[in-house]
Design an enzyme around this catalytic site. Structure first.
Site: not given
Length: 258
Positions: A15, A59, A86, A166, A170, A199
């Site tokens: 997805s 995973d 991704c 997060y 990242k 996005f």
């Protein structure tokens, strides 16, 4: 590196950004192993795309799962030329809540484990597969033998309140880029990272319409959310352009979060 007749592992490929990458690679004659936890969506995509795709439940924090995906690529397509990672999650929590109670450490750690450790896990096993084939003479030395593309976020640079897990995870992905590129250069393997902005992915569907409009208004140009196929176009260009290595590219319409 050309995409046609080469095979790639795409994590989170069922997805969103990953699906767009899968479709772009197959459209250009490449072969893809879709690695995702969503079995129904992943299998449906494989059924649609046909013989140049395979699905494996994966995973990315599991060495066994990722190795199984790599093994599938080797069995089905004769080898692996790269990966596009991704897969990831967003953990939102403040360091202190309104009553000054501390954040949940397990939730923080989970975000770092999936986004950062998972990215490293995929990179190490894909690199090992390619390097073994280079050493065995299957690929030429001093050639563009492989590509590893990781996904960071503009949150690595412009982290918002509540994004400690997060943003730091990242930022860690960004930090992986240059040392891995330097190390893997002897095998002819490049390492790149894309830091996307806001996005239009399934994750964005969960936020209120007003919040979505505010995000779009914050993008200087074009004033909209990024389209997954625009991310995929950058991925295919990175694969094709052998001089792109060891760098992080922001794909964000010039947005800077404040």
């Amino acid at each position: 590196m050309q995409i046609e007749q080469h095979s790639f592992l795409v994590t989170g490929g069922a997805s969103g950004l990953g699906e767009a990458v899968v479709r772009a690679i197959v459209a250009q004659g490449g072969k893809v192993v879709i690695a995702d936890l969503n079995e129904s969506a992943g299998q449906a995509l494989t059924d649609e795309l046909g013989a140049n795709s395979r699905f494996v439940r994966c995973d990315i924090t599991s060495g066994e799962d990722v190795q199984a995906a790599v093994d599938m690529a080797e069995r089905a397509f004769g080898g692996l030329q790269g990966s596009i990672n991704c897969a990831g999650i967003a953990v939102v929590q403040k360091l202190l809540d309104r009553e000054n109670k501390p954040a949940d450490l397990e939730a923080f750690s989970r975000g770092v484990h999936i986004n950062l450790v998972g990215s490293f896990n995929v990179a190490r096993l894909v690199a090992a597969s390619i390097a073994k084939r280079v050493a065995a003479g299957a690929y030429a030395s001093n050639a563009d033998n492989g590509i590893i593309i990781n996904t960071a976020s503009i949150a690595a640079f412009d982290g918002q309140v509540g994004q400690a897990s997060y943003s730091s995870s990242k930022a860690g992905v960004v930090g992986l880029t240059l040392p891995l590129a330097r190390e893997l250069s002897r095998h002819g393997i490049r390492v790149m990272t894309i830091a996307p902005g806001v996005f239009a992915t399934p994750m964005m569907d969960t936020i209120p319409e007003k919040a979505r409009e505010q995000l779009e208004a914050g993008v200087p140009y074009p004033k909209r959310l990024g389209a997954p196929n625009e991310f995929a176009k950058l991925v295919t260009h990175i694969i094709d352009n052998a001089y792109l290595n060891g760098e992080v590219i922001r794909l964000d319409g010039a947005i800077r979060m404040v």
